[in-house]
Design a protein around this motif. Structure first.
Motif, short mmCIF file in Angstrom:
data_model
loop_
_atom_site.label_atom_id
_atom_site.label_comp_id
_atom_site.label_asym_id
_atom_site.label_seq_id
_atom_site.Cartn_x
_atom_site.Cartn_y
_atom_site.Cartn_z
N MET A 1 0.97 -1.32 0.02
CA MET A 1 0.00 -0.20 0.06
C MET A 1 1.01 1.26 -0.02
SD MET A 1 -2.67 1.72 0.02
CE MET A 1 -4.16 0.09 0.02
N SER A 21 1.70 1.41 10.96
CA SER A 21 0.26 1.11 11.00
C SER A 21 -0.40 2.07 10.29
CB SER A 21 -0.32 0.72 12.30
OG SER A 21 -0.30 2.07 13.21
N LYS A 23 -4.59 2.91 9.75
CA LYS A 23 -6.24 2.65 9.68
C LYS A 23 -6.90 3.81 9.01
CE LYS A 23 -6.00 0.69 14.26
NZ LYS A 23 -6.50 0.62 15.75
N LYS A 56 -4.81 6.91 -0.74
CA LYS A 56 -4.35 5.83 -1.13
C LYS A 56 -4.04 5.93 -2.58
CE LYS A 56 -6.82 2.13 0.05
NZ LYS A 56 -8.07 1.58 0.60
N GLU A 339 -10.52 -0.13 7.60
CA GLU A 339 -9.35 -0.82 7.15
C GLU A 339 -8.07 -0.73 7.88
OE1 GLU A 339 -9.11 -0.76 2.45
OE2 GLU A 339 -10.60 1.02 2.88
N THR A 340 -7.52 -1.84 8.30
CA THR A 340 -6.27 -1.64 9.07
C THR A 340 -4.99 -2.39 8.19
OG1 THR A 340 -7.44 -1.68 11.01
CG2 THR A 340 -5.31 -2.28 11.45
N TYR A 341 -3.98 -1.46 8.25
CA TYR A 341 -2.77 -2.23 7.43
C TYR A 341 -1.79 -2.26 8.39
CZ TYR A 341 -5.58 -0.94 3.16
OH TYR A 341 -6.35 -0.98 2.43
N ASN A 342 -0.84 -3.38 8.70
CA ASN A 342 0.38 -3.35 9.45
C ASN A 342 1.28 -4.56 8.84
OD1 ASN A 342 -0.86 -5.80 10.47
ND2 ASN A 342 -1.73 -4.69 12.04
N GLY A 345 -0.46 -7.58 7.75
CA GLY A 345 -1.21 -7.49 6.55
C GLY A 345 -2.31 -6.62 6.69
N LYS A 346 -3.58 -6.97 6.33
CA LYS A 346 -4.84 -6.19 6.26
C LYS A 346 -5.97 -6.83 6.86
CE LYS A 346 -7.98 -4.05 2.82
NZ LYS A 346 -8.12 -3.83 1.42
N GLU A 347 -6.64 -6.14 7.52
CA GLU A 347 -7.80 -6.48 8.44
C GLU A 347 -9.14 -5.52 7.67
OE1 GLU A 347 -7.47 -6.88 12.18
OE2 GLU A 347 -6.36 -8.29 12.32
N LEU A 348 -10.22 -5.85 7.75
CA LEU A 348 -11.44 -5.12 7.28
C LEU A 348 -12.66 -5.33 8.46
CD1 LEU A 348 -12.93 -3.29 5.20
CD2 LEU A 348 -13.81 -5.27 4.29
#
Length: 368
Positions: A1, A21, A23, A56, A339-342, A345-348
C-alpha cells in the motif's frame, strides 16, 4: 500500500510506502478518518505536515487532510498522523444568519454549500470547489432552515435526514474539489434489481459478529421552542399524538429560528405563522433523527470469502445480515468500514446499522 502526499492545490509532494500501521475508517453519516504511525525521520517529518493531503494509491478520489501530526520519542522516534476526510474543509465555513431553502432535497443540501462556500463573497470562497447539481438519489422535496452552524455539521444533518451521504471528491485530473451527494446501493434480499450480498456465519464469510440493540438514547416526541420570551414564546410539538409509555419527549431549543430574517439579497422576510410553525416542526423532526432506536451489527468479514469488498459491495450499501443463533435477518446499511494495515497484513471491519454514539459524541450534542 502506497500513500501519496499532496498540498491543497493538488501538487504531489511525495509518497509513503513504509509505515508501522495505517487505519482508514470510512463513515456514511459522519467524518471519515485516516490514522497512520510511521518511523520519524527527517523526510517523513517534512512531508507529513498539517495541511497536507493523504490519499491511497488505489483510491485517489478520497483524500484526507492532516490536522494533527504528533512526534513521539520513547524506545524509538515515531510520527503519528490524524487526518479526517476532505469533508472537514466545509468546517471552515459557517452558515451565517438564518438561511432557508426549499425544493428537491438534494438541491437544498447543495444550496447551503453553494451559498456559503462557492457563490459567496470573494474572501469566503473555498478555492476550486464546485457542484454539478446532478441528482443521484431521487429525493423528495423539503424545506430546511439553519442558522449560525458549521457547514459540515449542517450538511451531515441534512443528509442524515434523507438517508444519504456526501463527499468532497479529490478530483486530481481537473484540480477541483467536487462536492457530491450520494446514496449507497441496495443489495439486500428485499430487492431483485441488484445482486444480493448476504453476511452470516453459516455462509462462512464472517469471522465474528457483535450485535447491540439499544433504546437508551431514544426519543420520539420533540417539544420545539422557537422565538419569544416567557408566555409569548412560540412552541410546536412533533408526534404529539403519542401517549403513555410510548411517548418519550425531547426538548429542542430553536430560538435561532426567527419569523423575521434577511435573505441572501438583504431583503427582510416575514414568515406567516403557519410557515414558521412548519420550520419549528422541521427542526424537531431533524433533531429526533439523532435520537433513534439503535441496532448495530458489527462483523469482521472474511476478505477471502464469497463477497469482495470494493467489487461486490461498498461502504453505504444496504445488505442482508443473518444470525441463525439469534434467529434474525436484517437489511441494514453499511455505515462504517475500518481498514487496518500493518506488518501482519490487512484487516477489514464493517459496521451495519446505526452507530452507537460515543460518550464524546453525546457530550458534543449536549453542548450544542
Amino acid at each position: 500500500m502506497e500513500i501519496f502526499v499532496f498540498d491543497l492545490y493538488f501538487n504531489r509532494l511525495g509518497v509513503i510506502d513504509d509505515f508501522i500501521s495505517l487505519k482508514i475508517e470510512r463513515n456514511y453519516d459522519k467524518l471519515s478518518e485516516l490514522e497512520m504511525s510511521i518511523d520519524a525521520n527527517s523526510d517523513a517529518i517534512k512531508l507529513l505536515k498539517a495541511g497536507h493531503i493523504l490519499a491511497k494509491s488505489n483510491d485517489l478520489k478520497h483524500g484526507y487532510l492532516i490536522m494533527t501530526d504528533e512526534y513521539q520519542d520513547q524506545k524509538s522516534s515515531q510520527l503519528n498522523i490524524i487526518a479526517p476526510s476532505l469533508n472537514i474543509l466545509l468546517n471552515r465555513r459557517l452558515i451565517t444568519g438564518q438561511q432557508t431553502y426549499k425544493g428537491n432535497a438534494e438541491d437544498v443540501i447543495y444550496s447551503f454549500i453553494n451559498n456559503n462556500a462557492i457563490a459567496t463573497s470573494v474572501n469566503r470562497v473555498l478555492p476550486n470547489f464546485y457542484i454539478d447539481n446532478v441528482k443521484r438519489c431521487g429525493l423528495s422535496n423539503d424545506e430546511i432552515s439553519i442558522s449560525n452552524k458549521y457547514l459540515d455539521d449542517a450538511t451531515y444533518q441534512n443528509c442524515k435526514k434523507h438517508d444519504v451521504s456526501f463527499d468532497v471528491i479529490f478530483d486530481i485530473p481537473n484540480k477541483k474539489y467536487h462536492v457530491v451527494v450520494w446514496k449507497g446501493t441496495d443489495r439486500s434480499t428485499q430487492q431483485d434489481i441488484n445482486s444480493h450480498v448476504i453476511f452470516s456465519k453459516e455462509r462462512e464469510n464472517v469471522i465474528r459478529q457483535h450485535y447491540v440493540e439499544s433504546i437508551s438514547d431514544y426519543k420520539n416526541v420533540a417539544i420545539v421552542a422557537g422565538e419569544g420570551e416567557g408566555l409569548m414564546r412560540k412552541y410546536a410539538t412533533v408526534n404529539d399524538n403519542l401517549k403513555g409509555f410510548d411517548r418519550i419527549e425531547a426538548f429542542v431549543d430553536a430560538r435561532d429560528l426567527q419569523s423575521k430574517y434577511k435573505n441572501e439579497n438583504g431583503d427582510e422576510i416575514t414568515l406567516p405563522d403557519a410557515e414558521y410553525t412548519k420550520l419549528l416542526n422541521e427542526r424537531g423532526e431533524s433533531k429526533l433523527s439523532e435520537y433513534q432506536k439503535i441496532t448495530t451489527f458489527e462483523s469482521e468479514v472474511d476478505l477471502y470469502a464469497n463477497h469482495v469488498f470494493g467489487t461486490d459491495y461498498a461502504m453505504g450499501d444496504i445488505v442482508s445480515v443473518k444470525n441463525d443463533d439469534l434467529g434474525i435477518i436484517m437489511h441494514p446499511r453499511i455505515v462504517s468500514t475500518l481498514e487496518t494495515y500493518n506488518k501482519q497484513g490487512k484487516e477489514l471491519d464493517i459496521k451495519f446499522g446505526t452507530n452507537i454514539p460515543t460518550l464524546t459524541e453525546k457530550i458534543k450534542r449536549m453542548v450544542k
